[in-house]
Scaffold this motif. Structure first.
Motif, PDB file in Angstrom:
ATOM      1  N   LEU A  35       0.827  -1.201   0.000  1.00  0.00           N
ATOM      2  CA  LEU A  35       0.000   0.000   0.000  1.00  0.00           C
ATOM      3  C   LEU A  35       0.864   1.254   0.000  1.00  0.00           C
ATOM      4  CD1 LEU A  35      -2.677  -1.140   2.592  1.00  0.00           C
ATOM      5  CD2 LEU A  35      -2.817  -1.211   0.095  1.00  0.00           C
ATOM      6  N   PRO A  36       0.660   2.148  -0.973  1.00  0.00           N
ATOM      7  CA  PRO A  36       1.439   3.390  -1.025  1.00  0.00           C
ATOM      8  C   PRO A  36       1.032   4.337   0.095  1.00  0.00           C
ATOM      9  CG  PRO A  36       0.381   2.883  -3.143  1.00  0.00           C
ATOM     10  CD  PRO A  36      -0.249   2.013  -2.103  1.00  0.00           C
ATOM     11  N   GLY A  37       1.923   5.235   0.427  1.00  0.00           N
ATOM     12  CA  GLY A  37       1.593   6.278   1.390  1.00  0.00           C
ATOM     13  C   GLY A  37       1.241   7.585   0.724  1.00  0.00           C
ATOM     14  N   SER A  38       1.418   7.664  -0.580  1.00  0.00           N
ATOM     15  CA  SER A  38       1.200   8.911  -1.311  1.00  0.00           C
ATOM     16  C   SER A  38      -0.281   9.182  -1.504  1.00  0.00           C
ATOM     17  CB  SER A  38       1.888   8.830  -2.678  1.00  0.00           C
ATOM     18  OG  SER A  38       1.505   9.925  -3.484  1.00  0.00           O
ATOM     19  N   PRO A  39      -0.746  10.399  -1.254  1.00  0.00           N
ATOM     20  CA  PRO A  39      -2.157  10.723  -1.473  1.00  0.00           C
ATOM     21  C   PRO A  39      -2.527  10.795  -2.948  1.00  0.00           C
ATOM     22  CG  PRO A  39      -0.952  12.683  -0.803  1.00  0.00           C
ATOM     23  CD  PRO A  39      -0.006  11.531  -0.658  1.00  0.00           C
ATOM     24  N   GLN A  40      -1.518  10.848  -3.846  1.00  0.00           N
ATOM     25  CA  GLN A  40      -1.827  10.878  -5.273  1.00  0.00           C
ATOM     26  C   GLN A  40      -2.148   9.487  -5.830  1.00  0.00           C
ATOM     27  OE1 GLN A  40       0.872  12.616  -4.073  1.00  0.00           O
ATOM     28  NE2 GLN A  40      -0.079  14.635  -4.290  1.00  0.00           N
ATOM     29  N   CYS A  41      -1.711   8.463  -5.133  1.00  0.00           N
ATOM     30  CA  CYS A  41      -1.890   7.097  -5.614  1.00  0.00           C
ATOM     31  C   CYS A  41      -3.183   6.511  -5.041  1.00  0.00           C
ATOM     32  CB  CYS A  41      -0.686   6.243  -5.205  1.00  0.00           C
ATOM     33  SG  CYS A  41      -0.697   4.602  -5.935  1.00  0.00           S
ATOM     34  N   PHE A  42      -4.004   5.888  -5.890  1.00  0.00           N
ATOM     35  CA  PHE A  42      -5.271   5.277  -5.457  1.00  0.00           C
ATOM     36  C   PHE A  42      -5.184   3.772  -5.661  1.00  0.00           C
ATOM     37  CE2 PHE A  42      -9.788   4.078  -6.031  1.00  0.00           C
ATOM     38  CZ  PHE A  42     -10.294   4.597  -4.841  1.00  0.00           C
ATOM     39  N   THR A  43      -5.555   3.024  -4.631  1.00  0.00           N
ATOM     40  CA  THR A  43      -5.409   1.570  -4.656  1.00  0.00           C
ATOM     41  C   THR A  43      -6.771   0.897  -4.552  1.00  0.00           C
ATOM     42  OG1 THR A  43      -3.256   1.754  -3.559  1.00  0.00           O
ATOM     43  CG2 THR A  43      -4.310  -0.410  -3.571  1.00  0.00           C
ATOM     44  N   VAL A  44      -7.031  -0.035  -5.456  1.00  0.00           N
ATOM     45  CA  VAL A  44      -8.229  -0.876  -5.405  1.00  0.00           C
ATOM     46  C   VAL A  44      -7.786  -2.301  -5.110  1.00  0.00           C
ATOM     47  CG1 VAL A  44     -10.186  -1.804  -6.696  1.00  0.00           C
ATOM     48  CG2 VAL A  44      -9.510   0.579  -7.010  1.00  0.00           C
ATOM     49  N   VAL A  45      -8.378  -2.871  -4.067  1.00  0.00           N
ATOM     50  CA  VAL A  45      -8.063  -4.239  -3.648  1.00  0.00           C
ATOM     51  C   VAL A  45      -9.312  -5.090  -3.854  1.00  0.00           C
ATOM     52  CG1 VAL A  45      -7.414  -5.706  -1.708  1.00  0.00           C
ATOM     53  CG2 VAL A  45      -6.396  -3.418  -1.930  1.00  0.00           C
ATOM     54  N   THR A  46      -9.197  -6.239  -4.512  1.00  0.00           N
ATOM     55  CA  THR A  46     -10.340  -7.146  -4.630  1.00  0.00           C
ATOM     56  C   THR A  46     -10.082  -8.382  -3.774  1.00  0.00           C
ATOM     57  OG1 THR A  46      -9.635  -8.541  -6.480  1.00  0.00           O
ATOM     58  CG2 THR A  46     -10.595  -6.381  -7.018  1.00  0.00           C
ATOM     59  N   ALA A  47     -11.125  -8.845  -3.104  1.00  0.00           N
ATOM     60  CA  ALA A  47     -10.963  -9.966  -2.180  1.00  0.00           C
ATOM     61  C   ALA A  47     -12.284 -10.698  -1.998  1.00  0.00           C
ATOM     62  CB  ALA A  47     -10.458  -9.468  -0.822  1.00  0.00           C
ATOM     63  N   ARG A  48     -12.193 -11.980  -1.731  1.00  0.00           N
ATOM     64  CA  ARG A  48     -13.390 -12.765  -1.415  1.00  0.00           C
ATOM     65  C   ARG A  48     -13.845 -12.522   0.021  1.00  0.00           C
ATOM     66  NH1 ARG A  48     -13.414 -18.725  -4.127  1.00  0.00           N
ATOM     67  NH2 ARG A  48     -12.844 -18.102  -6.249  1.00  0.00           N
ATOM     68  N   HIS A  49     -12.942 -12.085   0.854  1.00  0.00           N
ATOM     69  CA  HIS A  49     -13.246 -11.866   2.264  1.00  0.00           C
ATOM     70  C   HIS A  49     -13.358 -10.380   2.558  1.00  0.00           C
ATOM     71  CE1 HIS A  49     -10.888 -15.830   3.185  1.00  0.00           C
ATOM     72  NE2 HIS A  49     -11.973 -16.032   2.474  1.00  0.00           N
ATOM     73  N   ARG A  50     -14.062 -10.065   3.600  1.00  0.00           N
ATOM     74  CA  ARG A  50     -14.029  -8.695   4.116  1.00  0.00           C
ATOM     75  C   ARG A  50     -12.686  -8.503   4.813  1.00  0.00           C
ATOM     76  NH1 ARG A  50     -17.947  -8.911   7.980  1.00  0.00           N
ATOM     77  NH2 ARG A  50     -16.399  -8.986   9.625  1.00  0.00           N
ATOM     78  N   LEU A  51     -11.916  -7.523   4.364  1.00  0.00           N
ATOM     79  CA  LEU A  51     -10.562  -7.320   4.904  1.00  0.00           C
ATOM     80  C   LEU A  51     -10.609  -6.302   6.033  1.00  0.00           C
ATOM     81  CD1 LEU A  51      -8.484  -7.321   1.584  1.00  0.00           C
ATOM     82  CD2 LEU A  51      -9.055  -9.240   3.101  1.00  0.00           C
ATOM     83  N   ASP A  52     -10.938  -6.789   7.216  1.00  0.00           N
ATOM     84  CA  ASP A  52     -11.093  -5.889   8.362  1.00  0.00           C
ATOM     85  C   ASP A  52      -9.791  -5.168   8.690  1.00  0.00           C
ATOM     86  OD1 ASP A  52     -13.739  -6.652   8.605  1.00  0.00           O
ATOM     87  OD2 ASP A  52     -13.296  -8.269  10.015  1.00  0.00           O
ATOM     88  N   GLY A  53      -8.647  -5.847   8.494  1.00  0.00           N
ATOM     89  CA  GLY A  53      -7.368  -5.225   8.823  1.00  0.00           C
ATOM     90  C   GLY A  53      -7.125  -3.959   8.020  1.00  0.00           C
ATOM     91  N   LEU A  54      -7.480  -3.958   6.748  1.00  0.00           N
ATOM     92  CA  LEU A  54      -7.279  -2.758   5.927  1.00  0.00           C
ATOM     93  C   LEU A  54      -8.206  -1.635   6.360  1.00  0.00           C
ATOM     94  CD1 LEU A  54      -6.709  -4.028   2.282  1.00  0.00           C
ATOM     95  CD2 LEU A  54      -5.076  -3.686   4.141  1.00  0.00           C
ATOM     96  N   MET A  55      -9.396  -1.989   6.766  1.00  0.00           N
ATOM     97  CA  MET A  55     -10.337  -0.941   7.196  1.00  0.00           C
ATOM     98  C   MET A  55      -9.914  -0.340   8.536  1.00  0.00           C
ATOM     99  SD  MET A  55     -14.046  -2.406   5.970  1.00  0.00           S
ATOM    100  CE  MET A  55     -13.815  -4.099   6.476  1.00  0.00           C
ATOM    101  N   ILE A  56      -9.462  -1.189   9.447  1.00  0.00           N
ATOM    102  CA  ILE A  56      -9.109  -0.707  10.787  1.00  0.00           C
ATOM    103  C   ILE A  56      -7.775   0.045  10.780  1.00  0.00           C
ATOM    104  CG2 ILE A  56      -8.470  -1.439  13.117  1.00  0.00           C
ATOM    105  CD1 ILE A  56     -10.468  -3.782  12.749  1.00  0.00           C
ATOM    106  N   HIS A  57      -6.764  -0.544  10.142  1.00  0.00           N
ATOM    107  CA  HIS A  57      -5.408   0.009  10.239  1.00  0.00           C
ATOM    108  C   HIS A  57      -5.063   0.998   9.123  1.00  0.00           C
ATOM    109  CE1 HIS A  57      -4.640  -2.731  13.493  1.00  0.00           C
ATOM    110  NE2 HIS A  57      -4.869  -3.786  12.733  1.00  0.00           N
ATOM    111  N   HIS A  58      -5.791   0.939   8.022  1.00  0.00           N
ATOM    112  CA  HIS A  58      -5.460   1.824   6.897  1.00  0.00           C
ATOM    113  C   HIS A  58      -6.635   2.700   6.480  1.00  0.00           C
ATOM    114  CE1 HIS A  58      -1.549  -0.132   6.158  1.00  0.00           C
ATOM    115  NE2 HIS A  58      -2.164  -1.252   6.488  1.00  0.00           N
TER     116      HIS A  58
END
Length: 708
Positions: free
Chosen positions: A170-193
């Protein structure tokens, strides 16, 4: 020594600061890296998802907020296609490129890409020279963040296994936009990122039909509308499944769509219809998610699949999986996170469509017969006793019937009163019907007839005559196999009532006669009295008033010997209706008065509602228009209170029919409210009745009485 560095002239492409130099200086200009655009091709048959596409565009274009969005959903729902399709449509938002990396989190051909290797894949996609990439994983992660810093870049990280796999990318730059696809709900990304979440569900019916049309053409879809609707339902709007069906139909123009639908509907081999040798095996799509479950979670998933209803709450889930309530909640929560179970509101969950088919198949192929039978019995037992507790509150005046012992009473819902019981049945009605069908299918005869018995009162309140009839036909057959003649008598009488309510007086009479034939060989005075009372009701409805009167008098004598107030009151009501039909108004008034008194004494709200209806007709026949209107209002309110919306609406319709008055506009709103999915509150219903009956009573005083 003093050193002075200065530059003048044109463009400088390389600058070296140094002290003393011996020899020449060579400066190499860094090669310009190409802008990456490695999104894979996508289908030409993409349909729908406009709201989701718009939301993702808004997130990507926002000046603040999260720069990460997780697109999750069930296996094969189209997450990759969606993300790539969106990426291709917003290329102008990302002038510094778009990078796609498949992390193979769920892939039958190769293992998931580890985090360190995934960073290297992203750097390769960015065309970073291999010699520049640090050898250690932590260094590579830091270098990646430096490379993308300040760049307007789209990063699509597809098919992610879990938050741990993707976090280092995962980039730290605000100019970069990341789309993640997953079969599971990724709680870690929502909580920590602080990642946003976008969940893809099934296609709506119009979108699903559009998808089929794009494959096979409008003419073929229009020519097989019924098969198309069935295919969409069988695939539960699942885009990949629909695409397989459509591709098969398109590949073989001589293959009727209905033939594929017939394959889909086979509960044992339905998934075989969703396999294309060189493209996809839908069973394998589910298998990838299933294999990532722990053994206890996989076992619970299989057990839940034996539940064939539309939705399951945590209590029923605990029963069928042999968990306690906290354990069942954890199971459901984890299966929801993995998109193998959906939340459908009101604390209820569902294995939708093909997921349910797959789970049932895994249960048959993995678990022994004894285990599966135990799970089915646990579900049926819980469903029976929950329904029975609600049924006793809906109609506490009916004689109880012996039931199978309750296996786990601690799991039964707490149902406080009649209103709560009606709400419970409204939510669970389809599950009760499914339980009856399952019990019939697997020859668990006691559950077939007992479940049918406890659902009949609710079926009556909603005029669900055909459900009442069909379940009781199975129930009579089941109890005959059990050889319990006493119960058979009661079920035949209940079936006879259902036929009578449905207007089939011939079959109703036949069932009452069959019950009486059995009673000739049994010592069951209450049963005989009830059968003769019911027979009188059929005769009355079919217009045989003299016969109905004589039969009711016979029933009355039997009830008197039994000291049965409920049966006596019911028979008085029949006598009152027969007397009115024969023009004997004084007798009708006396009988209805006696019925009213007995129902009032016993607190029988059902009986009071019906007596109010009958007394309204009597009042009208006597020329008492205002009294008739008041009694009809009383009947409508009483029927509504006991949950009998059908009869409440019928009382309202009688208002204009009997009184011969023009229908107030508000009357249509009352009836519509009773027939709507959202039932009005008692206060709302009373307010509507005030509007109808208040205005019309004033009108009735200016009109001549209607003729009886």
């Amino acid at each position: 020594m003093n050193t002075n560095n200065s530059v003048s002239g044109g463009t400088v492409t390389g600058l070296v600061q140094a002290g003393v130099l011996n020899g020449g200086v060579q400066v190499f200009e860094s090669p310009r890296l190409p802008v990456p655009h490695n999104l894979p091709p996508t289908t030409a048959h993409f349909v729908g998802r406009s709201d989701h596409l718009d939301r993702l565009t808004r997130l990507a274009g926002a000046s603040g907020g999260s720069r990460i969005c997780v697109v999750d959903g069930a296996p094969g729902v189209g997450k990759t296609t969606f993300a790539v399709r969106w990426g291709g449509s917003v290329r102008d938002l990302f002038p510094d490129g778009q990078v796609y990396v498949d992390l193979h989190g769920f892939d039958p051909r190769r293992p998931a890409v580890e985090a360190g290797a995934a960073v290297r894949m992203v750097l390769d996609a960015l065309h970073v020279p291999a010699r520049s990439i640090p050898p250690d994983p932590d260094g590579r992660g830091a270098y990646l963040r430096s490379v993308v810093d300040g760049r307007d870049l789209l990063l699509i990280l597809d098919n992610v296994r879990d938050s741990e796999q993707v976090s280092p990318l995962l980039p730290g730059s605000p100019q970069c936009f990341t789309v993640v696809t997953a079969r599971h709900r990724l709680d870690g990304l929502m909580i920590h990122h602080g990642a946003e979440r976008l969940t893809l569900g099934p296609l709506a019916e119009p979108e699903a039909a559009d998808l089929l049309t794009r494959y096979v053409g409008r003419d073929k879809v229009d020519a097989a509308r019924s098969a198309v609707a069935t295919a969409i339902a069988a695939c539960a709007g699942h885009p990949l499944a629909l695409s397989v069906v459509a591709a098969r139909a398109a590949a073989d123009p001589d293959l009727p769509l209905q033939a594929i639908v017939d394959e889909l509907q086979d509960r044992h081999t339905g998934l075989d219809a969703l396999r294309l040798t060189d493209a996809v095996d839908f069973r394998a799509v589910f298998e990838l998610s299933y294999e990532h479950l722990s053994r206890p979670l996989a076992a619970a998933f299989r057990d839940l699949a034996v539940h064939k209803g539309t939705a399951i709450d945590v209590r029923a889930a605990a029963a069928v999986t042999a968990h306690d309530l906290p354990g069942a909640r954890r199971v459901l929560d984890e299966l929801v996170r993995r998109h193998l179970v959906d939340r459908v509101g009101g604390g209820r969950h569902a294995l939708h469509g093909l997921t349910h088919v797959y789970g049932a198949e895994k249960s048959r192929t993995t678990d022994g017969t004894a285990h599966r039978d135990g799970a089915v019995r646990a579900w049926l037992n819980h469903q029976l006793h929950a329904a029975a507790s609600a049924d006793r509150l809906i109609n506490p005046h009916r004689r109880a019937i012996p039931l199978e012992p309750c296996a786990r009473p601690e799991l039964l819902p707490s149902i406080a009163d009649r209103a709560a019981a009606l709400r419970w049945f409204a939510e669970e009605y389809d599950n009760v019907l499914a339980a009856i069908a399952t019990a019939t299918e697997v020859d668990l005869h006691p559950y077939t007839w007992q479940l049918a018995w406890v659902m009949s009162n609710f079926a009556y309140t909603g005029a669900r005559w055909q459900d009442w009839i069909s379940t009781h036909l199975d129930a009579v057959d089941a109890v005959r196999r059990e050889g319990d003649r006493h119960v058979e008598v009661r079920l035949r009488q209940s079936l006879a009532r259902a036929y009578c309510e449905n207007g089939d007086y011939e079959r109703s009479t036949a069932q009452f006669r069959a019950a009486l034939d059995i009673l000739d060989r049994l010592d069951d005075p209450p049963g005989r009295a009830n059968a003769i009372n019911g027979l009188s009701g059929v005769e009355l409805r079919s217009g045989a008033f003299d016969k109905a009167l004589d039969t009711a008098l016979h029933a009355l004598s039997l009830y008197a010997a039994l000291d049965d107030d409920a049966g006596t009151a019911s028979t008085y009501s029949l006598l009152g209706r027969a007397s009115l039909a024969m023009g004997r108004l004084e007798e009708a008034d006396r009988y209805h008065g006696l019925a009213h008194a007995l129902y009032l004494r016993s607190g029988n709200s059902y009986g009071l509602a019906h007596v109010a209806d009958c007394r309204a007709e009597l009042a009208l026949a006597s020329g008492q228009v205002d009294r008739a209107a008041l009694l009809l209002r009383e009947a409508a309110e009483a029927h509504f209170t006991v949950g009998n919306r059908h009869h409440a609406a019928r009382s309202c319709r009688k208002f204009t029919t009997l009184l011969g008055l023009p229908a107030p506009v508000a009357l249509d709103r009352v009836i519509a409210s009773l027939e709507a999915d959202r039932v009005p509150t008692a206060r709302e219903f009373t307010s509507l009745l005030d509007e109808v009956f208040g205005s019309s009573l004033n009108l009735s005083r200016d009109e001549p009485p209607a003729q009886p």
